[in-house]
Design a protein around this motif. Structure first.
Motif, mmCIF file in Angstrom:
data_model
loop_
_atom_site.group_PDB
_atom_site.id
_atom_site.type_symbol
_atom_site.label_atom_id
_atom_site.label_comp_id
_atom_site.label_asym_id
_atom_site.label_seq_id
_atom_site.Cartn_x
_atom_site.Cartn_y
_atom_site.Cartn_z
ATOM 1 N N MET A 176 58.272 29.126 47.558
ATOM 2 C CA MET A 176 58.610 30.061 46.480
ATOM 3 C C MET A 176 59.082 29.283 45.255
ATOM 4 O O MET A 176 60.102 28.618 45.302
ATOM 5 N N ASN A 177 58.298 29.331 44.186
ATOM 6 C CA ASN A 177 58.642 28.620 42.960
ATOM 7 C C ASN A 177 58.963 29.648 41.878
ATOM 8 O O ASN A 177 58.059 30.269 41.305
ATOM 9 N N ILE A 178 60.232 29.832 41.613
ATOM 10 C CA ILE A 178 60.658 30.863 40.665
ATOM 11 C C ILE A 178 60.156 30.559 39.259
ATOM 12 O O ILE A 178 59.743 31.463 38.521
ATOM 13 N N GLU A 179 60.155 29.290 38.875
ATOM 14 C CA GLU A 179 59.668 28.926 37.545
ATOM 15 C C GLU A 179 58.211 29.331 37.370
ATOM 16 O O GLU A 179 57.818 29.898 36.342
ATOM 17 N N THR A 180 57.390 29.047 38.391
ATOM 18 C CA THR A 180 55.974 29.423 38.341
ATOM 19 C C THR A 180 55.813 30.930 38.288
ATOM 20 O O THR A 180 55.012 31.469 37.506
ATOM 21 N N ASN A 181 56.587 31.628 39.109
ATOM 22 C CA ASN A 181 56.501 33.088 39.128
ATOM 23 C C ASN A 181 56.869 33.696 37.782
ATOM 24 O O ASN A 181 56.208 34.626 37.298
ATOM 25 N N SER A 211 56.590 32.305 34.906
ATOM 26 C CA SER A 211 55.502 31.994 33.986
ATOM 27 C C SER A 211 54.340 32.972 34.162
ATOM 28 O O SER A 211 53.771 33.470 33.178
ATOM 29 N N LEU A 212 54.021 33.283 35.418
ATOM 30 C CA LEU A 212 52.913 34.199 35.701
ATOM 31 C C LEU A 212 53.228 35.611 35.212
ATOM 32 O O LEU A 212 52.372 36.280 34.623
ATOM 33 N N VAL A 213 54.452 36.066 35.446
ATOM 34 C CA VAL A 213 54.845 37.396 34.982
ATOM 35 C C VAL A 213 54.834 37.438 33.452
ATOM 36 O O VAL A 213 54.362 38.408 32.851
ATOM 37 N N GLY A 214 55.329 36.366 32.838
ATOM 38 C CA GLY A 214 55.325 36.295 31.379
ATOM 39 C C GLY A 214 53.913 36.349 30.807
ATOM 40 O O GLY A 214 53.663 37.017 29.798
ATOM 41 N N GLU A 215 52.988 35.661 31.468
ATOM 42 C CA GLU A 215 51.596 35.678 31.023
ATOM 43 C C GLU A 215 50.991 37.073 31.167
ATOM 44 O O GLU A 215 50.222 37.525 30.311
ATOM 45 N N GLN A 216 51.355 37.754 32.261
ATOM 46 C CA GLN A 216 50.850 39.114 32.468
ATOM 47 C C GLN A 216 51.348 40.054 31.369
ATOM 48 O O GLN A 216 50.581 40.846 30.816
ATOM 49 N N ILE A 217 52.623 39.943 31.033
ATOM 50 C CA ILE A 217 53.185 40.778 29.975
ATOM 51 C C ILE A 217 52.514 40.467 28.639
ATOM 52 O O ILE A 217 52.146 41.377 27.882
ATOM 53 N N ALA A 218 52.326 39.182 28.340
ATOM 54 C CA ALA A 218 51.693 38.788 27.082
ATOM 55 C C ALA A 218 50.262 39.318 26.999
ATOM 56 O O ALA A 218 49.821 39.772 25.926
ATOM 57 N N GLN A 219 49.547 39.280 28.112
ATOM 58 C CA GLN A 219 48.174 39.781 28.136
ATOM 59 C C GLN A 219 48.139 41.286 27.866
ATOM 60 O O GLN A 219 47.285 41.791 27.123
ATOM 61 N N LEU A 220 49.095 42.004 28.458
ATOM 62 C CA LEU A 220 49.152 43.457 28.248
ATOM 63 C C LEU A 220 49.579 43.795 26.826
ATOM 64 O O LEU A 220 49.107 44.781 26.255
ATOM 65 N N GLU A 221 50.451 42.979 26.240
ATOM 66 C CA GLU A 221 50.803 43.177 24.823
ATOM 67 C C GLU A 221 49.549 43.077 23.955
ATOM 68 O O GLU A 221 49.331 43.901 23.053
ATOM 69 N N ARG A 222 48.742 42.070 24.230
ATOM 70 C CA ARG A 222 47.505 41.904 23.456
ATOM 71 C C ARG A 222 46.556 43.073 23.713
ATOM 72 O O ARG A 222 45.951 43.620 22.779
ATOM 73 N N GLN A 223 46.414 43.453 24.973
ATOM 74 C CA GLN A 223 45.473 44.508 25.347
ATOM 75 C C GLN A 223 45.804 45.829 24.653
ATOM 76 O O GLN A 223 44.902 46.557 24.224
ATOM 77 N N GLN A 237 64.925 32.246 31.860
ATOM 78 C CA GLN A 237 65.230 33.670 31.923
ATOM 79 C C GLN A 237 66.700 33.914 31.580
ATOM 80 O O GLN A 237 67.575 33.163 32.003
ATOM 81 N N ARG A 238 66.962 34.970 30.823
ATOM 82 C CA ARG A 238 68.341 35.262 30.427
ATOM 83 C C ARG A 238 68.807 36.662 30.811
ATOM 84 O O ARG A 238 69.998 36.898 30.959
ATOM 85 N N LEU A 239 67.890 37.605 30.984
ATOM 86 C CA LEU A 239 68.258 38.987 31.291
ATOM 87 C C LEU A 239 68.125 39.226 32.794
ATOM 88 O O LEU A 239 67.053 39.012 33.380
ATOM 89 N N PHE A 240 69.223 39.680 33.416
ATOM 90 C CA PHE A 240 69.227 39.927 34.855
ATOM 91 C C PHE A 240 69.762 41.324 35.141
ATOM 92 O O PHE A 240 70.771 41.747 34.561
ATOM 93 N N GLY A 241 69.093 42.029 36.059
ATOM 94 C CA GLY A 241 69.463 43.394 36.388
ATOM 95 C C GLY A 241 70.000 43.518 37.794
ATOM 96 O O GLY A 241 69.413 42.996 38.744
ATOM 97 N N GLU A 242 71.116 44.216 37.933
ATOM 98 C CA GLU A 242 71.758 44.419 39.231
ATOM 99 C C GLU A 242 71.942 45.913 39.501
ATOM 100 O O GLU A 242 72.259 46.683 38.587
ATOM 101 N N ASN A 243 71.795 46.301 40.771
ATOM 102 C CA ASN A 243 71.899 47.708 41.174
ATOM 103 C C ASN A 243 73.204 48.065 41.860
ATOM 104 O O ASN A 243 73.569 49.243 41.899
ATOM 105 N N TYR A 244 73.875 47.076 42.442
ATOM 106 C CA TYR A 244 75.047 47.353 43.265
ATOM 107 C C TYR A 244 76.288 46.758 42.606
ATOM 108 O O TYR A 244 76.313 45.574 42.269
#
Length: 229
Positions: free
Chosen positions: A1-6, A8-20, A50-57
């Motif tokens: 599990m590589n959090i940095e890679t993950n 990056s992948l999520v960021g790329e997905q968001i950027a692609q959807l912004e363009r789309q 990453q700077r924004l973190f969300g917690e539920n509990y």
């Protein structure tokens, strides 16, 4: 599990959807949902930018806030339901609360926010699917709640949040989001501080970004399953 890679992948997905969907680059912020994840995972995500973190509990959120005070610029978002007896610690530690849906909670958070802290950024949670099991106010009740939150001295209204029921396809999900998106645009047009439409998770990122989301909440795709080590 590589959090940095993950990340990056999520960021790329968001950027692609912004363009789309012809959104401005960087107009959708990523909130990493770190509930149940260990401190080491949050540190790894922070080191990856990453700077924004969300917690539920509440208890978990407060413990993480206390343990990670050395992470300069980290931003804590509370995205879970709030019980009255837990409002004080939320007011004393969190930077954002996404789940304002009751007058009592809004008033308590404002009253309990320490004077030496900035105003607590809040979103009003709207129940756009009409599910009895889901928190949130109706769209019909939104004007009254907006007026209340704006009247409270230690809260800063930033926008709206919703967790809709899953739909069969993207078109149906967008149809569910449409009234909320319109309500958000109307609010934002009259108040420059209202800049956040907190909708979209892993399963509906595309529909959410197409519908004007400015903040998406993603957990497993970044940190892996709950038993991440």
């Amino acid at each position: 599990m590589n959090i940095e890679t993950n990340l990056s992948l999520v960021g790329e997905q968001i950027a692609q959807l912004e363009r789309q969907y012809q959104r401005n680059a960087g107009s959708v912020r990523l909130l990493a949902v770190s509930k149940t994840k260990p401190l080491e995972a949050i540190r790894a995500a922070y080191q990856a930018g990453q700077r924004l973190f969300g917690e539920n509990y509440v208890q978990e959120a407060v413990e993480k806030h206390s343990a990670l005070t050395d992470l300069v610029g980290i931003e804590w978002h509370f995205i879970g339901p709030i019980q009255s007896n837990k409002s004080r610690v939320i007011a004393q530690t969190m930077d954002w609360v996404h789940t304002i849906d009751r007058e009592k909670i809004a008033r308590r958070l404002s009253e309990q926010r320490p004077d030496d802290m900035p105003k607590l950024n809040v979103c009003i949670q709207v129940n756009i699917s009409g599910e009895e099991s889901k928190s949130g106010i109706s769209l019909e009740s939104l004007p009254e709640m907006v007026s209340l939150v704006k009247s409270l001295p230690n809260l800063q209204l930033r926008g709206l949040m919703a967790i809709p029921a899953p739909q069969e396809d993207e078109a149906k999900q967008m149809a569910v989001y449409r009234p909320l998106s319109q309500a958000y645009l109307e609010l934002a047009s009259s108040d420059s501080m209202i800049d956040t439409l907190s909708i979209g998770m892993s399963g509906d990122l595309s529909a959410a970004i197409a519908s004007g989301s400015t903040m998406v909440r993603v957990g497993t795709a970044i940190f892996g399953a709950r038993d991440y080590i």
